[in-house]
Design an enzyme around this catalytic site. Structure first.
Site, mmCIF file in Angstrom:
data_model
loop_
_atom_site.group_PDB
_atom_site.id
_atom_site.type_symbol
_atom_site.label_atom_id
_atom_site.label_comp_id
_atom_site.label_asym_id
_atom_site.label_seq_id
_atom_site.Cartn_x
_atom_site.Cartn_y
_atom_site.Cartn_z
ATOM 1 N N ILE A 186 0.812 -1.221 0.000
ATOM 2 C CA ILE A 186 0.000 0.000 0.000
ATOM 3 C C ILE A 186 0.846 1.272 0.000
ATOM 4 O O ILE A 186 0.327 2.368 -0.122
ATOM 5 C CB ILE A 186 -0.971 0.055 1.207
ATOM 6 C CG1 ILE A 186 -0.207 -0.193 2.523
ATOM 7 C CG2 ILE A 186 -2.133 -0.894 1.024
ATOM 8 C CD1 ILE A 186 -1.016 0.122 3.756
ATOM 9 N N GLY A 187 2.125 1.121 0.127
ATOM 10 C CA GLY A 187 2.938 2.346 0.130
ATOM 11 C C GLY A 187 4.413 2.024 0.192
ATOM 12 O O GLY A 187 4.818 0.863 0.361
ATOM 13 N N ALA A 188 5.188 3.070 0.014
ATOM 14 C CA ALA A 188 6.636 2.917 0.094
ATOM 15 C C ALA A 188 7.124 3.680 1.301
ATOM 16 O O ALA A 188 6.986 4.897 1.369
ATOM 17 C CB ALA A 188 7.274 3.458 -1.176
ATOM 18 N N GLY A 192 11.471 0.492 3.352
ATOM 19 C CA GLY A 192 10.993 -0.638 2.569
ATOM 20 C C GLY A 192 9.503 -0.510 2.333
ATOM 21 O O GLY A 192 8.888 0.496 2.697
ATOM 22 N N GLU A 193 8.912 -1.577 1.719
ATOM 23 C CA GLU A 193 7.495 -1.478 1.383
ATOM 24 C C GLU A 193 6.589 -1.544 2.608
ATOM 25 O O GLU A 193 6.957 -2.123 3.638
ATOM 26 C CB GLU A 193 7.136 -2.623 0.430
ATOM 27 C CG GLU A 193 7.577 -2.285 -0.980
ATOM 28 C CD GLU A 193 7.721 -3.483 -1.871
ATOM 29 O OE1 GLU A 193 7.946 -4.600 -1.359
ATOM 30 O OE2 GLU A 193 7.630 -3.289 -3.096
ATOM 31 N N VAL A 194 5.404 -0.943 2.450
ATOM 32 C CA VAL A 194 4.383 -1.009 3.503
ATOM 33 C C VAL A 194 3.233 -1.854 2.940
ATOM 34 O O VAL A 194 2.804 -1.647 1.803
ATOM 35 C CB VAL A 194 3.870 0.402 3.877
ATOM 36 C CG1 VAL A 194 2.854 0.316 5.011
ATOM 37 C CG2 VAL A 194 5.028 1.324 4.262
ATOM 38 N N ASP A 305 8.172 16.797 11.993
ATOM 39 C CA ASP A 305 7.797 16.573 10.596
ATOM 40 C C ASP A 305 6.282 16.460 10.472
ATOM 41 O O ASP A 305 5.774 15.597 9.755
ATOM 42 C CB ASP A 305 8.505 15.318 10.077
ATOM 43 C CG ASP A 305 8.468 15.223 8.557
ATOM 44 O OD1 ASP A 305 8.014 16.198 7.901
ATOM 45 O OD2 ASP A 305 8.876 14.175 8.022
HETATM 46 P P1 AMP Z 1 5.471 5.873 6.036
HETATM 47 O O1 AMP Z 1 6.735 5.118 5.927
HETATM 48 O O2 AMP Z 1 4.918 5.856 7.424
HETATM 49 O O3 AMP Z 1 5.573 7.259 5.471
HETATM 50 O O4 AMP Z 1 4.397 5.100 5.124
HETATM 51 C C1 AMP Z 1 4.412 5.148 3.720
HETATM 52 C C2 AMP Z 1 3.001 5.068 3.174
HETATM 53 O O5 AMP Z 1 2.390 3.842 3.547
HETATM 54 C C3 AMP Z 1 2.075 6.145 3.736
HETATM 55 O O6 AMP Z 1 2.150 7.338 3.015
HETATM 56 C C4 AMP Z 1 0.715 5.478 3.597
HETATM 57 O O7 AMP Z 1 0.229 5.607 2.285
HETATM 58 C C5 AMP Z 1 1.028 4.021 3.850
HETATM 59 N N1 AMP Z 1 0.803 3.665 5.268
HETATM 60 C C6 AMP Z 1 1.712 3.709 6.275
HETATM 61 N N2 AMP Z 1 1.160 3.327 7.431
HETATM 62 C C7 AMP Z 1 -0.128 3.036 7.168
HETATM 63 C C8 AMP Z 1 -1.245 2.605 7.981
HETATM 64 N N3 AMP Z 1 -1.114 2.407 9.279
HETATM 65 N N4 AMP Z 1 -2.433 2.433 7.373
HETATM 66 C C9 AMP Z 1 -2.562 2.668 6.038
HETATM 67 N N5 AMP Z 1 -1.564 3.079 5.251
HETATM 68 C C10 AMP Z 1 -0.360 3.264 5.783
#
Ligand code: AMP
Length: 519
Positions: A186-188, A192-194, A305
């Protein structure tokens, strides 16, 4: 502005108040802003003072140094009144006696300091009293009776542990990887990947979770930095802070598992739903973020941030503060969010004193919260639009502030949600300041030669053909367009419609945004 007195370390100034009745009747305060004249603009410290009378004595200055001052009158509602030109005054060199003696001013200053002292003491005593009486209240349950005013629970920096692995063990629950199922990327993240996934711990209901992973090939230092976010998050427990479910540290692939937020990052979410929420809903989001941030500041944690991209939204539109990474190093930062000169700082979200000399405090978090308020009310618009980081710093130093976004209620204060009628008064909105210079004329200031050149400048080239098909082929025709005409040629997305409409308004006005900034 006039100089009354100068010493090696202080300047006493006064200024004349415009007799214009409209302003004067409402004026109650003055905002004085000053800085050293010969500072590197990128690292110059600006000081802003809010005063109730038209004179000031400023201390703690450097000897024999020129300072630039500007004063701005403010109405009782904070609205700006008249402003002075920027004026230069110099402190005297060391060894010189004061060059004029105004006992009255000194008397007033000493009297003022004494008054301030009394007010501080009274407030302190009242707060002590209140805390000792209302310790059971939800706002005050971080205080113990013996340590009033001091948070009982304070955030512990995991880096104070000699071995950060011990901090993780202390603040986070270890999860067995067999209890985690990854479903979809769902995200980067930075490391690493999320993933979205499921956590099923025996004996507990399964829950949807987000799983942050650490990409292979990491160093021990990267692994520790990655896990430090969990050590921090694990210390918090608040409705508006992302909840840590646990960590995987004892297996090859380290993971951080948090509650899942269905609607993802707030900036993206608002951009995708431009114009779809009422002020009431938007302010509700801000209230949640503010509650989370208040909790963090009560814990003595400075976020550094805070930005809409670091707020996550769930399917009930609840907003939660996230991103507690200590390492802000981003290798890939195409948008230039974080500057690279001397550390990584998200310039547009950061208070001037934090940019100038790294003074990050809860107060600088409050500045960032102001920027987040703007992002939310503007449906995820980029703060300061396409200005460069350098232009932003310069504009802020020159007292430019983000103007109210379109449809922004005038009164954005606490307790708003208890009186929703107050959200109906819309703040003054000046479309010219929403689009920068390149949108209102060519980047060199010359008029656009064609419709496509103009559309390109506002990043709306995808509509070139729509304009041609509708027979709008000259800039003169563009200038005749009304909102309805823009809709009729097929521009339906509210964000695109706004961008095109504002740009046309700006073209008609021929006033460049930069000169509006200066005004
Ligand atoms: P981050 O490393 O926390 O910036 O996460 C990267 C991306 O992953 C975020 O911009 C969100 O799109 C997604 N993401 C991170 N944590 C969550 C979460 N708890 N629920 C849903 N999406 C998330």
């Amino acid at each position: 502005m006039r100089l009354i007195e100068r010493t090696p370390t202080s300047l006493s100034l006064t200024w004349d108040v415009s007799p214009r009745p409209r302003i004067q009747s409402r004026t109650i305060r003055y905002e004085v802003m000053y800085r050293k004249k010969d500072g590197n603009l990128d690292v110059t410290t600006f000081v802003v003072l809010l005063l109730e009378k038209n004179s000031v004595q400023i201390g703690d200055l450097s000897p024999g140094t020129a300072y630039l001052f500007r004063v701005q009158a403010l109405g009782s509602d904070g609205s700006p009144g008249g402003s002075s030109m920027e004026e230069q005054f110099e402190t005297s060199s060391e060894g010189h006696l004061p060059q004029s003696n105004t006992a009255v001013i000194f008397g007033a200053a000493v009297g003022g300091a004494a008054m301030l002292f009394i007010v501080v003491v009274v407030l302190f005593l009242r707060k002590r009293k209140r805390n000792s009486h209302t310790r059971q209240g939800p706002e005050d349950n971080y205080f113990s009776s013996s340590e009033q005013l001091k948070p009982l629970k304070t955030y512990v920096d995991p880096h104070t542990y000699e071995d950060p692995n011990i901090a993780v063990l202390k603040f986070a629950t270890e999860i067995h990887p067999s209890h985690i199922t990854k479903q979809k990327v769902i995200g980067a993240g930075e490391f690493g990947e999320v993933y979205r996934g499921i956590l099923k711990v025996p004996g507990r209901k399964e829950v949807a979770v987000a799983i942050k992973t650490l990409k292979p090939g990491y160093t021990e230092k990267q692994r520790q930095d990655f896990l430090s976010e969990a050590s921090i998050m694990g210390q918090f427990s608040h409705q508006n802070i992302i909840r840590l479910e646990g960590v995987v540290t004892k297996f090859k692939h380290a993971m951080i598992v948090t509650e899942y937020m269905e609607n993802g990052a707030l900036d993206r979410y608002l951009k995708d739903h431009d114009g779809e929420f009422s002020s009431f809903q938007l302010v509700g989001m801000l209230r949640g973020i503010a509650a989370g941030m208040k909790y963090l500041s009560d814990m003595s944690y400075v976020h550094r941030d805070l930005a809409a991209r670091n707020i996550l939204v769930n399917n009930s539109l609840e907003c939660k503060v996230s991103d507690f990474g200590l390492s802000r190093v981003l290798e890939d930062d195409p948008e230039g969010t974080y500057t690279t000169s001397g550390g990584k700082i998200p310039i547009r979200w950061t208070a001037p004193e934090a940019i100038a000399y790294r003074k990050f405090t809860s107060a600088s978090d409050v500045w960032s919260f102001g920027i987040v308020m703007w992002e939310v009310m503007a449906f995820g618009e980029r703060p300061y639009w396409d200005m460069s980081n350098h232009e932003v710093m310069k504009a802020i130093n020159e007292a430019f502030r983000l103007p109210a976004p379109m449809d922004c209620p005038r009164l954005l204060l606490d307790k708003l949600l208890r009186s929703p009628e107050s959200l109906k008064t819309i703040a003054d909105f000046d479309p010219r300041v929403s689009i920068r210079l390149p949108s209102t004329s060519g980047s060199d200031g010359s008029p656009f030669r064609s419709v496509s050149e103009w559309l390109e400048s506002i990043k709306m080239s995808q509509y070139s053909e729509n304009f041609t098909c509708a027979g709008i082929v000259t800039m003169e025709q563009v200038l005749q367009m009304k909102n309805e005409d823009i809709k009729n040629i097929g521009v339906r997305l509210p964000g695109h419609l706004k961008r095109i409409a504002y740009s046309i308004l700006g073209l008609k006005d021929q006033t460049s945004t930069l000169s509006v900034f200066a005004v």
